[in-house]
Design a protein around this motif. Sequence first.
Motif, PDB file in Angstrom:
ATOM      1  N   LEU A 149       0.800  -1.230   0.000  1.00  0.00           N
ATOM      2  CA  LEU A 149       0.000   0.000   0.000  1.00  0.00           C
ATOM      3  C   LEU A 149       0.828   1.273   0.000  1.00  0.00           C
ATOM      4  N   SER A 150       2.013   1.243   0.598  1.00  0.00           N
ATOM      5  CA  SER A 150       2.785   2.481   0.713  1.00  0.00           C
ATOM      6  C   SER A 150       3.997   2.459  -0.205  1.00  0.00           C
ATOM      7  N   LEU A 151       4.505   3.647  -0.481  1.00  0.00           N
ATOM      8  CA  LEU A 151       5.715   3.756  -1.289  1.00  0.00           C
ATOM      9  C   LEU A 151       6.883   3.051  -0.599  1.00  0.00           C
ATOM     10  N   GLU A 152       6.949   3.135   0.726  1.00  0.00           N
ATOM     11  CA  GLU A 152       8.041   2.500   1.465  1.00  0.00           C
ATOM     12  C   GLU A 152       8.038   0.990   1.275  1.00  0.00           C
ATOM     13  N   GLU A 153       6.869   0.418   1.044  1.00  0.00           N
ATOM     14  CA  GLU A 153       6.781  -1.017   0.791  1.00  0.00           C
ATOM     15  C   GLU A 153       7.014  -1.348  -0.684  1.00  0.00           C
ATOM     16  N   GLY A 154       6.477  -0.538  -1.567  1.00  0.00           N
ATOM     17  CA  GLY A 154       6.529  -0.837  -2.994  1.00  0.00           C
ATOM     18  C   GLY A 154       7.824  -0.470  -3.691  1.00  0.00           C
ATOM     19  N   LEU A 155       8.446   0.653  -3.299  1.00  0.00           N
ATOM     20  CA  LEU A 155       9.636   1.109  -4.008  1.00  0.00           C
ATOM     21  C   LEU A 155      10.805   0.121  -3.948  1.00  0.00           C
ATOM     22  N   PRO A 156      11.104  -0.494  -2.793  1.00  0.00           N
ATOM     23  CA  PRO A 156      12.206  -1.467  -2.799  1.00  0.00           C
ATOM     24  C   PRO A 156      11.946  -2.633  -3.759  1.00  0.00           C
ATOM     25  N   MET A 157      10.709  -3.055  -3.838  1.00  0.00           N
ATOM     26  CA  MET A 157      10.342  -4.142  -4.733  1.00  0.00           C
ATOM     27  C   MET A 157      10.534  -3.731  -6.199  1.00  0.00           C
ATOM     28  N   ILE A 158      10.098  -2.515  -6.527  1.00  0.00           N
ATOM     29  CA  ILE A 158      10.251  -1.991  -7.886  1.00  0.00           C
ATOM     30  C   ILE A 158      11.735  -1.889  -8.238  1.00  0.00           C
ATOM     31  N   SER A 159      12.528  -1.366  -7.311  1.00  0.00           N
ATOM     32  CA  SER A 159      13.958  -1.205  -7.537  1.00  0.00           C
ATOM     33  C   SER A 159      14.647  -2.543  -7.788  1.00  0.00           C
ATOM     34  N   GLU A 160      14.349  -3.526  -6.978  1.00  0.00           N
ATOM     35  CA  GLU A 160      14.962  -4.848  -7.140  1.00  0.00           C
ATOM     36  C   GLU A 160      14.605  -5.451  -8.494  1.00  0.00           C
ATOM     37  N   TYR A 161      13.355  -5.330  -8.886  1.00  0.00           N
ATOM     38  CA  TYR A 161      12.929  -5.888 -10.169  1.00  0.00           C
ATOM     39  C   TYR A 161      13.640  -5.169 -11.321  1.00  0.00           C
ATOM     40  N   ALA A 162      13.736  -3.855 -11.249  1.00  0.00           N
ATOM     41  CA  ALA A 162      14.406  -3.084 -12.299  1.00  0.00           C
ATOM     42  C   ALA A 162      15.873  -3.504 -12.419  1.00  0.00           C
ATOM     43  N   LYS A 163      16.538  -3.719 -11.294  1.00  0.00           N
ATOM     44  CA  LYS A 163      17.934  -4.169 -11.335  1.00  0.00           C
ATOM     45  C   LYS A 163      18.043  -5.561 -11.958  1.00  0.00           C
ATOM     46  N   GLN A 164      17.108  -6.437 -11.613  1.00  0.00           N
ATOM     47  CA  GLN A 164      17.136  -7.800 -12.164  1.00  0.00           C
ATOM     48  C   GLN A 164      16.998  -7.804 -13.686  1.00  0.00           C
ATOM     49  N   ILE A 165      16.076  -7.013 -14.209  1.00  0.00           N
ATOM     50  CA  ILE A 165      15.831  -7.087 -15.653  1.00  0.00           C
ATOM     51  C   ILE A 165      16.855  -6.316 -16.473  1.00  0.00           C
ATOM     52  N   THR A 166      17.632  -5.424 -15.836  1.00  0.00           N
ATOM     53  CA  THR A 166      18.636  -4.680 -16.598  1.00  0.00           C
ATOM     54  C   THR A 166      20.067  -5.104 -16.276  1.00  0.00           C
ATOM     55  N   GLY A 167      20.280  -5.717 -15.116  1.00  0.00           N
ATOM     56  CA  GLY A 167      21.640  -6.052 -14.701  1.00  0.00           C
ATOM     57  C   GLY A 167      22.364  -4.880 -14.069  1.00  0.00           C
ATOM     58  N   ALA A 168      21.629  -3.839 -13.673  1.00  0.00           N
ATOM     59  CA  ALA A 168      22.230  -2.664 -13.035  1.00  0.00           C
ATOM     60  C   ALA A 168      22.662  -2.992 -11.611  1.00  0.00           C
ATOM     61  N   GLU A 169      23.683  -2.293 -11.151  1.00  0.00           N
ATOM     62  CA  GLU A 169      24.163  -2.464  -9.779  1.00  0.00           C
ATOM     63  C   GLU A 169      23.232  -1.775  -8.777  1.00  0.00           C
ATOM     64  N   ARG A 170      22.741  -0.612  -9.137  1.00  0.00           N
ATOM     65  CA  ARG A 170      21.862   0.154  -8.254  1.00  0.00           C
ATOM     66  C   ARG A 170      20.685   0.730  -9.019  1.00  0.00           C
TER      67      ARG A 170
END
Length: 173
Positions: free
Chosen positions: A21-42
Amino acid sequence: MNPAFSYKKLADFGRTLLNRLSLEEGLPMISEYAKQITGAERCSIFIYNPKIKMLWTTLADGIEKIMIHKEDGIVGHTVKEKKPILVNDPYIDERFLPAIDNKTGFITKNIASIPIFDSNRHVIGVFQLLNKPSGFTQEDIKSMIFFAHYISGYLELAILFEDDTNSLMKGIR
């Protein structure tokens, strides 16, 4: 499309995200997924506040909250230009803010910066992916534009929910 990208993984990710429900819960999940699909470090996700013309992160891998004026840095230019920016040598790019690297000790080697739009086509945020070992490509940009469209509804609702919750809390005090 990026080989790490799959529509099934994206659908599974979306179902899980909707339970946050909150950005604090959703943003880490979004960030991890974005790193996985691009191979980015951060991956940092900046939320844009047009009232104060600032971008801020509740999540920036490895560092505390960052606040940047909408005119500053590659992330600010992404908001201003309303299009992705790819920089594979940031230290020679005049838009780059080396002060953040100096403060954190992190060395930025390459950047993919992608705007996130709301339902009215206003920029509400920016993904900033850092340090893909082989450098970012136009394929990465295409994948992240698609991903930004996919999660934009969630971000728009989460921002509205937090604004409403903050307004309610002010009324209670």
